[in-house]
Write a protein that holds these residues in place. Sequence first.
Motif, PDB file in Angstrom:
ATOM      1  N   SER A 229       0.853  -1.492   0.128  1.00 45.64           N
ATOM      2  CA  SER A 229       0.065   0.286   0.314  1.00 45.64           C
ATOM      3  C   SER A 229       0.783   1.441  -0.097  1.00 45.64           C
ATOM      4  O   SER A 229       0.499   2.127  -0.773  1.00 45.64           O
ATOM      5  CB  SER A 229      -0.670   0.213   1.578  1.00 45.64           C
ATOM      6  N   THR A 271      -6.525   3.015  -6.292  1.00 45.52           N
ATOM      7  CA  THR A 271      -7.289   1.592  -6.025  1.00 45.52           C
ATOM      8  C   THR A 271      -6.791   0.962  -7.992  1.00 45.52           C
ATOM      9  O   THR A 271      -6.845   0.062  -8.110  1.00 45.52           O
ATOM     10  CB  THR A 271      -8.697   1.999  -5.763  1.00 45.52           C
ATOM     11  N   THR A 275      -5.170  -2.382  -8.706  1.00 45.07           N
ATOM     12  CA  THR A 275      -6.200  -3.757  -9.884  1.00 45.07           C
ATOM     13  C   THR A 275      -4.519  -4.188 -10.611  1.00 45.07           C
ATOM     14  O   THR A 275      -4.438  -5.245 -10.894  1.00 45.07           O
ATOM     15  CB  THR A 275      -7.163  -2.741 -10.266  1.00 45.07           C
ATOM     16  N   GLU A 581      -5.829  -2.685  -0.251  1.00 50.00           N
ATOM     17  CA  GLU A 581      -7.113  -1.604  -0.379  1.00 50.00           C
ATOM     18  C   GLU A 581      -7.158  -0.861   0.866  1.00 50.00           C
ATOM     19  O   GLU A 581      -6.996   0.774   0.670  1.00 50.00           O
ATOM     20  CB  GLU A 581      -8.257  -2.188  -1.077  1.00 50.00           C
TER      21      GLU A 581
END
Length: 1096
Positions: A229, A271, A275, A581
């Motif tokens: 992240s 995001t 993905t 996420e």
Amino acid sequence: MSERFVVVRVGQGDEGVKNDPVPESGGAEGDSIDPHDSVPILEYSREPNRYGDGMPKESSPFINNTDHDKGNLYDGKNMALFEEEMDSNPMVSSLLNKLANYTNLTQGVKEHEEADDDEGPARSKKPVKSPALGTLIGVYLPCLQNILGVILFLRLTWIVGTAGIMESLAIVVMTCSCTMLTAISMSAIATNGVVPAGGSYYMISRSLGPEFGGAVGLCFYLGTTFAGSMYILGTIEILLTYIVPSAAIFKAEKKENEPEALLNNMRVYGTCCLTLMSLVVFVGVKYVNKLALVFLACVILSILAIYAGVIKTAFEPPDFPICLLGNRTLQNHNFDQCLKTMEVDNVTVTTKLWSLFCDSPELNATCNEYFTLNNVTVIQGIPGLTSGVIRDNIWGDYGSNGMLVENKHQVSEPAADTSQDIYMPYVANDITTFFTLLVGIYFPSVTGIMAGSNRSGDLRDAQKSIPIGTIMAIATTTFIYISSVILFGACIEGVVLRDKFGDSVKGNLVIGILAWPSPWVIVIGSFFSCCGAGLQSLTGAPRLLQAIARDGIVPFLQVFGHGKANGEPTWALLLTGGICEIGILIASLDAVAPILSMFFLMCYLFVNLACALQTLLCTPNWRPRFKFYHWALSFLGASLCVSLMFISSWYYALVAMLIAGCIYKYIEYRGAEKEWGDGIRGLSLNAARYALIRLEEAPPHTKNWRPQMLVLLNLETDHTVKHPRLLSFCTQLKAGKGLTIVGSVLQGTYMTKEDEVKKAEQNVKSSMTTERTKGFCHVVASSNLRDGFSHLIQTAGLGGMKHNTVLMAWPGTWKQSNDPVSWKNFIETVRETTAANQALLVAKNVDSFPTNADRLGEGTIDVWWIVHDGGLLMLLPFLLRQHKVWRKCKMRIFTVANMDDNSIQMKKDLQMFLYHLRLDAEVEVVEMHDSDISAFTYEKTLVMEQRSQMLKQMQLSRTEREREAQLIHDRNTASHAALNDKPDTGPDRVHMTWTKDKFLSERNRNRSEANMGVRDLFNMKPNQSNVRRMHTAVKLNEVVVNRSQGAHLVLLNMPGPPKNRGGDENYMEFLEVLLEGLNRVLLVRGGGREVITIYS
């Protein structure tokens, strides 16, 4: 004596093992070499990321041990003495042969990549290449790439400006010392044998056990996931702030809304980036591996560009002007010239800067008060190494959220009204800064030291490369960080250092404006570096989770051990993406960094603890090749980890410890039991040994007495437990937290009953688990049951942890059995416990006792205190009432008074005694009047003695039948011998146990004695002593049944067996009469010492 050697070759593919032809240089002619007689070479294959039970069995002395090898390990006569042991204990030559041919194939990602490349139903096996990576390529550069990253490029200049050079150096030294000490501990563990892929998780779990390994492994997984992240957020921050700011979806209309707009943009783009990266990892990690060199090159080139830029500033500083209004730093996005007004064709006109602070471009416009009072000044953002700016940056300048970035050396006229400052284009702090916050934000920049140990399967010599490569990488990065802190402070103006996003230098990356030849070198290099680090996190974290899941220690994670056909952890990747996420939705790199700092520090903490524990325990298997470690260094590293956790964020530290603690308890409670030879088990052994030696020094004090139970179980013919409720009752008594040993006996020798003993032990352990009985199980084989139980009573336990109480069931069928062995064994057990000064508990009707799932309602536990034998009668109900089954029951104590006793005074004394014992119980004194012996008692005693006499007669008849059988057997033996003997064989060779005359005379004598015995049965009179005992049993039974028939449990003093063994059967009758009409009864016999005291 000629010797012969067989050359064995490992074939490719499925060819197996073949023998090369050998010249006939010795031995008998015509000797042939059977392929099956040669020692097979170990073909070692490891499935992708297989851990735990999927790994080669660690109980084997080899890396892998196959059934095919058994039986082929020995051929010849020189070692015939040992041939029966060859299956379990192979010859040394075979062992060395296996170890010499061991190949540690690449694990994890490479197998998946190769599996992807192998297409078609018939996949040809590739030749196995021996690992060829050295220290530089295999450990040093991967560690360097993992350690250097996003924090260096995006936050280090801000940390130096905020904390100052001295405090920044303190942060670097603390964190790098922590990782260096951890690397020393890790090197010791990694060189203590082969470390498969799995890195820190494997090392910790095999050193500290599955509970710690699972807890820390999951913490490391969460840390790696949140690191993904952080890298993705760093990538998006570089993209939207420095590369294409116009790509922002959310744009702030006002200055005060800019932070919120930035966070929303980070969430959306983060995001999308997550993905995209997850799809790349899912499609094939080989693309990530092929780009690894590009990402590494970006990191190295960026570092070199920074040093080149620093050197260039010494003689030619770059031109990056900073505009100050008074002493406040201005954001220069919307103006080109740092002027309020300027002359154009001899006309004074206002600039774009004027428009930002005034309501109109006219000279008479109303302007901000501070703008009116102060002049604008231009200073150089990078004065250079020789400028002396280092003196201004020695100490820190912390501030609250929204505080303006000011140059303390510039003159400033303060304004009266500061309410409009937040709307003006000033550079301000976006968060409140303080030292501990900066520690948490900086620490992720020193993580990544496990990269070498994670790649141990690829290394030519892992035990040499891991310590050297890891420690050199940490030393190199420590030098880079320390030099960067000093050089940044010596080259860059303080207000620029504190400008986190480069607003004062036209939105350039602050570290980029220092680099040579262009800021874009750093921007593009850091962008690709963050992308690569994010991809590597998304590649490594799912495999770590898959490793934990396949170990089977966390049941609910087992679904994540599955994946695609080639082993790709698909489900683990989905979970990793979901957790990642969460970090992206936080959207702030400064908020995510302390979170992953906690998880990495937890991991490093337990690496240090594992090394310290193994060193202090001095286990024989602890023989690291890396010698430069010490338990004190490991403890120092562990202490530093804990300190940094609480320095960074005390509440995050508590949350991380709570998560690890919950995982630990869950694995301990529900996880599969694993035996990995871990240090915690060794610590338990050492602690147990020390405690046992201490307990042996002196007998326990009365205050420390607790029932240490030996439960004697009877088994059915199929070796299942006959009375499982006995185990339930033992569990309910365990409020005393004492020892429990469950024992049973099989009749026979251990050599013939070995399998049955093991099966019985498994059945007993299964029953113990079902009944929640925590303790030890011991099933022994003995020539007879009596000796077996006697051995258990004498030898069960160890040192000071020996049992002091025996629990057994009443032999309910002793009357129906023609064999007196059962009740004789029972009485002998009673005698032995008395002789051993052990307490005895006998449960009658034990099958009607409550299970652990039952909850008894309002009722009583009745104690009939006839004689005092240590106070165990009072202690047992107290212990039972601690358990939820008996919690609602009340305790009643009955005692018996004779005619000459003062029953009123007895009751008062007993109540006072119970008060001092801190026991709540109702007290009742029962008076038993002297009465004549009733006809019922007399008749019952007579029947008892007649039955005993008849059994003796039956025993005599059985003896006579056995003698007749013996005579027939001897006659047949004699006739058979007479037919087969030679002529000179004399009659003296026939040894008859009984002659015919002797047999007839003996039979007539026994019959006459039996007839006389039968006549005596009807004329006999009972023994007066037996009559008195029967009278006591009958009268006491009447009283107990009258008062306690409805009680949930009746506890009663157990009378001792007679000294004369001839009265054993009568003793059983007395007990049977005493307990008649009662449902649940516990007979209690004390061990000859006080077990309860009134003193504190």
